[in-house]
Motif scaffolding. Structure first.
Motif, PDB file in Angstrom:
ATOM      1  N   VAL A   1     -21.129   2.035 -31.945  1.00 32.44           N
ATOM      2  CA  VAL A   1     -21.540   3.362 -32.397  1.00 32.44           C
ATOM      3  C   VAL A   1     -22.572   3.232 -33.515  1.00 32.44           C
ATOM      4  CG1 VAL A   1     -20.789   5.629 -33.181  1.00 32.44           C
ATOM      5  CG2 VAL A   1     -19.245   4.238 -31.778  1.00 32.44           C
ATOM      6  N   SER A   2     -22.114   2.873 -34.714  1.00 30.74           N
ATOM      7  CA  SER A   2     -23.045   2.673 -35.821  1.00 30.74           C
ATOM      8  C   SER A   2     -22.332   2.014 -36.985  1.00 30.74           C
ATOM      9  CB  SER A   2     -23.646   3.997 -36.288  1.00 30.74           C
ATOM     10  OG  SER A   2     -22.705   4.742 -37.040  1.00 30.74           O
ATOM     11  N   PRO A   3     -23.041   1.175 -37.757  1.00 31.49           N
ATOM     12  CA  PRO A   3     -22.441   0.566 -38.944  1.00 31.49           C
ATOM     13  C   PRO A   3     -21.992   1.615 -39.960  1.00 31.49           C
ATOM     14  CG  PRO A   3     -24.440  -0.601 -38.322  1.00 31.49           C
ATOM     15  CD  PRO A   3     -24.389   0.651 -37.479  1.00 31.49           C
ATOM     16  N   ARG A   4     -22.741   2.709 -40.045  1.00 27.72           N
ATOM     17  CA  ARG A   4     -22.392   3.745 -41.011  1.00 27.72           C
ATOM     18  C   ARG A   4     -21.037   4.364 -40.682  1.00 27.72           C
ATOM     19  NH1 ARG A   4     -26.073   9.062 -42.642  1.00 27.72           N
ATOM     20  NH2 ARG A   4     -24.619   9.913 -44.197  1.00 27.72           N
ATOM     21  N   LEU A   5     -20.805   4.673 -39.402  1.00 26.03           N
ATOM     22  CA  LEU A   5     -19.513   5.240 -39.020  1.00 26.03           C
ATOM     23  C   LEU A   5     -18.397   4.240 -39.289  1.00 26.03           C
ATOM     24  CD1 LEU A   5     -17.788   7.451 -37.749  1.00 26.03           C
ATOM     25  CD2 LEU A   5     -18.284   6.461 -35.499  1.00 26.03           C
ATOM     26  N   ALA A   6     -18.631   2.964 -38.973  1.00 22.65           N
ATOM     27  CA  ALA A   6     -17.610   1.944 -39.212  1.00 22.65           C
ATOM     28  C   ALA A   6     -17.261   1.862 -40.697  1.00 22.65           C
ATOM     29  CB  ALA A   6     -18.094   0.592 -38.703  1.00 22.65           C
ATOM     30  N   ASP A   7     -18.274   1.936 -41.552  1.00 25.33           N
ATOM     31  CA  ASP A   7     -18.018   1.910 -42.996  1.00 25.33           C
ATOM     32  C   ASP A   7     -17.193   3.119 -43.437  1.00 25.33           C
ATOM     33  OD1 ASP A   7     -19.330  -0.460 -43.436  1.00 25.33           O
ATOM     34  OD2 ASP A   7     -21.247   0.478 -43.933  1.00 25.33           O
ATOM     35  N   ASN A   8     -17.506   4.287 -42.874  1.00 23.19           N
ATOM     36  CA  ASN A   8     -16.750   5.497 -43.217  1.00 23.19           C
ATOM     37  C   ASN A   8     -15.295   5.386 -42.776  1.00 23.19           C
ATOM     38  OD1 ASN A   8     -18.975   6.721 -44.392  1.00 23.19           O
ATOM     39  ND2 ASN A   8     -19.574   7.822 -42.521  1.00 23.19           N
ATOM     40  N   VAL A   9     -15.096   4.821 -41.598  1.00 24.61           N
ATOM     41  CA  VAL A   9     -13.731   4.622 -41.102  1.00 24.61           C
ATOM     42  C   VAL A   9     -12.985   3.641 -42.013  1.00 24.61           C
ATOM     43  CG1 VAL A   9     -12.322   3.714 -39.209  1.00 24.61           C
ATOM     44  CG2 VAL A   9     -14.296   5.172 -38.708  1.00 24.61           C
ATOM     45  N   ALA A  10     -13.668   2.567 -42.408  1.00 26.28           N
ATOM     46  CA  ALA A  10     -13.046   1.576 -43.281  1.00 26.28           C
ATOM     47  C   ALA A  10     -12.582   2.220 -44.588  1.00 26.28           C
ATOM     48  CB  ALA A  10     -14.023   0.443 -43.567  1.00 26.28           C
ATOM     49  N   ARG A  11     -13.439   3.053 -45.168  1.00 22.40           N
ATOM     50  CA  ARG A  11     -13.056   3.726 -46.423  1.00 22.40           C
ATOM     51  C   ARG A  11     -11.879   4.670 -46.203  1.00 22.40           C
ATOM     52  NH1 ARG A  11     -18.806   4.168 -46.725  1.00 22.40           N
ATOM     53  NH2 ARG A  11     -19.687   2.677 -48.202  1.00 22.40           N
ATOM     54  N   GLN A  12     -11.875   5.351 -45.065  1.00 20.82           N
ATOM     55  CA  GLN A  12     -10.785   6.264 -44.752  1.00 20.82           C
ATOM     56  C   GLN A  12      -9.454   5.514 -44.643  1.00 20.82           C
ATOM     57  OE1 GLN A  12     -11.352   9.536 -44.602  1.00 20.82           O
ATOM     58  NE2 GLN A  12      -9.194  10.009 -44.312  1.00 20.82           N
ATOM     59  N   LEU A  13      -9.535   4.264 -44.193  1.00 19.82           N
ATOM     60  CA  LEU A  13      -8.339   3.442 -44.036  1.00 19.82           C
ATOM     61  C   LEU A  13      -8.022   2.629 -45.288  1.00 19.82           C
ATOM     62  CD1 LEU A  13      -8.884   2.181 -40.369  1.00 19.82           C
ATOM     63  CD2 LEU A  13      -7.434   4.065 -41.157  1.00 19.82           C
ATOM     64  N   GLY A  14      -8.760   2.896 -46.366  1.00 17.04           N
ATOM     65  CA  GLY A  14      -8.465   2.250 -47.637  1.00 17.04           C
ATOM     66  C   GLY A  14      -9.073   0.884 -47.821  1.00 17.04           C
ATOM     67  N   LEU A  15     -10.092   0.537 -47.040  1.00 19.37           N
ATOM     68  CA  LEU A  15     -10.739  -0.762 -47.160  1.00 19.37           C
ATOM     69  C   LEU A  15     -12.072  -0.614 -47.892  1.00 19.37           C
ATOM     70  CD1 LEU A  15     -10.152  -2.131 -43.547  1.00 19.37           C
ATOM     71  CD2 LEU A  15      -8.701  -2.403 -45.554  1.00 19.37           C
ATOM     72  N   ASP A  16     -12.390  -1.582 -48.731  1.00 20.51           N
ATOM     73  CA  ASP A  16     -13.654  -1.497 -49.456  1.00 20.51           C
ATOM     74  C   ASP A  16     -14.795  -2.168 -48.699  1.00 20.51           C
ATOM     75  OD1 ASP A  16     -12.814  -4.084 -49.713  1.00 20.51           O
ATOM     76  OD2 ASP A  16     -13.150  -4.240 -51.877  1.00 20.51           O
ATOM     77  N   ARG A  17     -14.445  -2.939 -47.667  1.00 21.16           N
ATOM     78  CA  ARG A  17     -15.476  -3.576 -46.852  1.00 21.16           C
ATOM     79  C   ARG A  17     -14.874  -4.024 -45.533  1.00 21.16           C
ATOM     80  NH1 ARG A  17     -15.939  -9.445 -46.957  1.00 21.16           N
ATOM     81  NH2 ARG A  17     -14.083 -10.344 -47.961  1.00 21.16           N
ATOM     82  N   ILE A  18     -15.756  -4.350 -44.592  1.00 21.48           N
ATOM     83  CA  ILE A  18     -15.335  -4.897 -43.304  1.00 21.48           C
ATOM     84  C   ILE A  18     -15.608  -6.391 -43.336  1.00 21.48           C
ATOM     85  CG2 ILE A  18     -15.642  -4.844 -40.799  1.00 21.48           C
ATOM     86  CD1 ILE A  18     -16.792  -2.009 -41.151  1.00 21.48           C
ATOM     87  N   ARG A  19     -14.568  -7.175 -43.248  1.00 17.25           N
ATOM     88  CA  ARG A  19     -14.757  -8.625 -43.308  1.00 17.25           C
ATOM     89  C   ARG A  19     -15.408  -9.144 -42.036  1.00 17.25           C
ATOM     90  NH1 ARG A  19      -8.964 -11.017 -44.552  1.00 17.25           N
ATOM     91  NH2 ARG A  19      -8.475  -9.567 -42.861  1.00 17.25           N
ATOM     92  N   PRO A  20     -16.402 -10.019 -42.150  1.00 17.29           N
ATOM     93  CA  PRO A  20     -17.013 -10.615 -40.954  1.00 17.29           C
ATOM     94  C   PRO A  20     -16.054 -11.586 -40.286  1.00 17.29           C
ATOM     95  CG  PRO A  20     -17.885 -11.657 -42.927  1.00 17.29           C
ATOM     96  CD  PRO A  20     -17.033 -10.494 -43.390  1.00 17.29           C
ATOM     97  N   GLY A  21     -16.225 -11.780 -38.987  1.00 14.76           N
ATOM     98  CA  GLY A  21     -15.304 -12.626 -38.238  1.00 14.76           C
ATOM     99  C   GLY A  21     -15.273 -14.063 -38.706  1.00 14.76           C
ATOM    100  N   HIS A  22     -16.409 -14.575 -39.166  1.00  9.40           N
ATOM    101  CA  HIS A  22     -16.459 -15.987 -39.553  1.00  9.40           C
ATOM    102  C   HIS A  22     -15.804 -16.269 -40.899  1.00  9.40           C
ATOM    103  CE1 HIS A  22     -19.621 -15.212 -42.505  1.00  9.40           C
ATOM    104  NE2 HIS A  22     -20.260 -14.502 -41.581  1.00  9.40           N
ATOM    105  N   GLU A  23     -15.390 -15.223 -41.606  1.00  9.85           N
ATOM    106  CA  GLU A  23     -14.732 -15.448 -42.894  1.00  9.85           C
ATOM    107  C   GLU A  23     -13.428 -16.209 -42.688  1.00  9.85           C
ATOM    108  OE1 GLU A  23     -13.260 -12.486 -46.370  1.00  9.85           O
ATOM    109  OE2 GLU A  23     -15.351 -12.292 -45.728  1.00  9.85           O
ATOM    110  N   LYS A  24     -13.074 -17.033 -43.649  1.00 11.48           N
ATOM    111  CA  LYS A  24     -11.931 -17.933 -43.470  1.00 11.48           C
ATOM    112  C   LYS A  24     -10.593 -17.198 -43.517  1.00 11.48           C
ATOM    113  CE  LYS A  24     -11.184 -19.315 -48.316  1.00 11.48           C
ATOM    114  NZ  LYS A  24      -9.738 -19.039 -48.383  1.00 11.48           N
ATOM    115  N   GLN A  25      -9.621 -17.766 -42.811  1.00 11.20           N
ATOM    116  CA  GLN A  25      -8.253 -17.296 -42.889  1.00 11.20           C
ATOM    117  C   GLN A  25      -7.615 -17.814 -44.180  1.00 11.20           C
ATOM    118  OE1 GLN A  25      -5.731 -18.137 -39.473  1.00 11.20           O
ATOM    119  NE2 GLN A  25      -7.535 -18.432 -38.189  1.00 11.20           N
TER     120      GLN A  25
END
Length: 348
Positions: free
Chosen positions: A187-211
Motif C-alpha cells: 500500500v504505502s510506507p506512510r500507511l504502515a507507519d500510521n498503523v505502527a503508531r496506532q499499535l504502539g510502535l515507534d518504528r518498523i524493524r527491518p527484517g535483517h535486524e538481529k534477533q
C-alpha cells in the motif's frame, strides 16, 4: 502471486484475500500480531485493502492457552483458494491430523497462494515442503532442530525473511514487524507507519535486524552482525552457504562480512566455516558410530576423499585414525543422539 503485489482499490486493484490458519497451541497475542495490522490498515486507509478470515484444521473453534475458544469461519479443507495463507501457531506440535493438514497446505500451494508462517507456523510450512531452498527466519532456540529436520532450508538469524511469496518470522513480535513491512510494500510506507503508531510502535524493524540471541552471544565481545553470521553458519552445516548468501542473511555486504571476520577472528569467513564443519565432524567421529563417509556428507563435504583430505590437513590425522584413537582411549560413545549435539564453538 507475490506478497509485494500493490493493493489499492482506488486504482482498480482488488483487495487481498488473506486466510489465517490457526493451529494450536496459538495465543491471542500471536493472532493479533497477524490480524491487527491488516484491520488497522483498512480502517486508517479508509478502504478495504485486506479481507482477513480465520480458519482451523476442522472448522471447529480453536482452544486458546489458559482457557476459552475462538470461533473461526470454516475448515481448511473448505478453503478453495486465497491470495495468501498465514499459518499461525506458537509451536509446531503435529498431532493425529498432521498428515491431512500438510496435504491441504500442498493443495493450496498448487493454486498459487503465497504463504506466511510465524514461529510455529514455519514448522508446518517446512513439513509441507513449501520452504525448500528459501531463506527462512528461525528463532535462535529452534536453529538446531531445523538444521537437523530441514537441511533443505536456508536458515537465517534475521527477525523475518521475505523471499518472494514465502514469508517467515522468528517470533510473534517479528511477525508484527513483518506484516507492517508487507503493508508498506503493498500500500504505502506512510500507511504502515500510521498503523505502527496506532499499535504502539515507534518504528518498523527491518527484517535483517538481529534477533535476541543466547546469553553467551549477548555477552560476546563480537559485533552483533558477526554473531548473526556465526549462527547462520552453525545452522547450515550440511549444505554450506556461500559468503554472499551469509552476508545477505545478516543484512550486510560480502566485503563487510569478510572485514568483520578478519578484524575480530583474523580469518576469512570461508576458512572459518570449513573449520566449524570439521570440528562438528570430529565430534561425530569420536562420539558416534556413523559411517565416516556419511559424517563427511552431513558436514558439507562433497565426497569422502575431500573430507579425509581436509580433516587431515586440519587435525594432522585421518578420520579413521582419529576414531581408532578414540576407541582405544574409551572416549567414543554409542549413543546416536550425539549426532544432534550442536558444535560447542562458536558460542552463539
Amino acid at each position: 502471486m507475490r506478497w509485494d503485489r500493490p493493493v489499492d482499490a482506488e486504482r482498480g486493484a482488488q483487495s487481498l484475500d488473506v486466510a489465517v490458519l490457526l493451529l494450536p497451541p496459538v495465543s491471542l497475542g500471536t493472532i493479533g500480531a497477524i490480524v491487527d495490522p491488516f484491520v488497522e490498515a483498512n480502517r486508517l486507509g479508509g478502504q478495504r485493502f485486506y479481507d482477513v478470515h480465520l480458519v482451523s484444521a476442522d472448522g471447529a473453534p480453536v482452544a486458546l492457552p489458559g482457557g476459552g475458544r475462538l470461533s473461526v469461519g470454516g475448515a481448511l479443507s473448505a478453503l478453495v483458494r486465497c491470495d495468501a495463507l498465514v499459518v499461525a501457531s506458537d509451536l509446531h506440535q503435529p498431532g493425529t491430523n498432521a498428515a491431512d493438514i500438510v496435504s491441504q497446505l500442498k493443495r493450496i500451494a498448487r493454486v498459487g497462494a503465497a504463504f506466511c508462517g510465524n514461529r510455529g507456523g514455519t514448522g508446518w510450512l517446512a513439513a509441507a515442503g513449501l520452504l525448500d531452498n528459501r531463506r527462512v527466519a528461525v528463532h535462535w532456540e529452534d536453529m538446531t532442530l531445523y538444521r537437523e529436520r530441514h537441511p533443505e532450508l536456508v536458515l537465517c538469524a534475521s527477525l523475518y525473511e521475505i523471499d518472494a511469496d514465502r514469508l517467515t518470522a522468528s517470533s510473534s513480535q517479528a511477525t508484527l514487524d513483518m506484516m507492517l513491512c508487507v503493508i508498506a510494500q503493498q500500500v504505502s510506507p506512510r500507511l504502515a507507519d500510521n498503523v505502527a503508531r496506532q499499535l504502539g510502535l515507534d518504528r518498523i524493524r527491518p527484517g535483517h535486524e538481529k534477533q535476541a540471541v543466547p546469553a553467551s552471544s549477548r555477552i560476546s565481545q563480537h559485533p552483533p552482525k558477526l554473531n548473526e553470521a556465526l549462527l547462520v553458519m552453525e545452522a547450515n552445516l550440511e549444505e554450506p552457504l556461500g559468503s554472499d548468501e551469509i552476508a545477505e542473511c545478516v543484512g550486510i555486504s560480502r566485503r563487510q562480512l569478510e572485514r568483520l571476520f578478519k578484524q575480530n577472528l583474523d580469518i576469512l569467513p570461508s576458512r572459518y566455516y570449513q573449520e566449524l564443519r570439521l570440528e562438528r565432524a570430529r565430534q561425530l567421529i569420536v562420539r558416534t558410530q556413523q559411517s565416516i563417509v556419511q559424517i563427511g556428507l552431513s558436514c558439507g563435504f562433497s565426497s569422502g576423499s575431500h573430507f579425509a583430505t581436509a580433516y587431515r590437513a586440519h587435525f594432522g590425522i585421518t578420520p579413521r585414525e582419529d576414531r581408532s584413537r578414540a576407541t582405544l582411549t574409551g572416549s567414543q560413545g554409542t549413543d546416536s543422539r550425539a549426532a544432534g549435539t550442536p558444535p560447542t564453538e562458536p558460542s552463539c
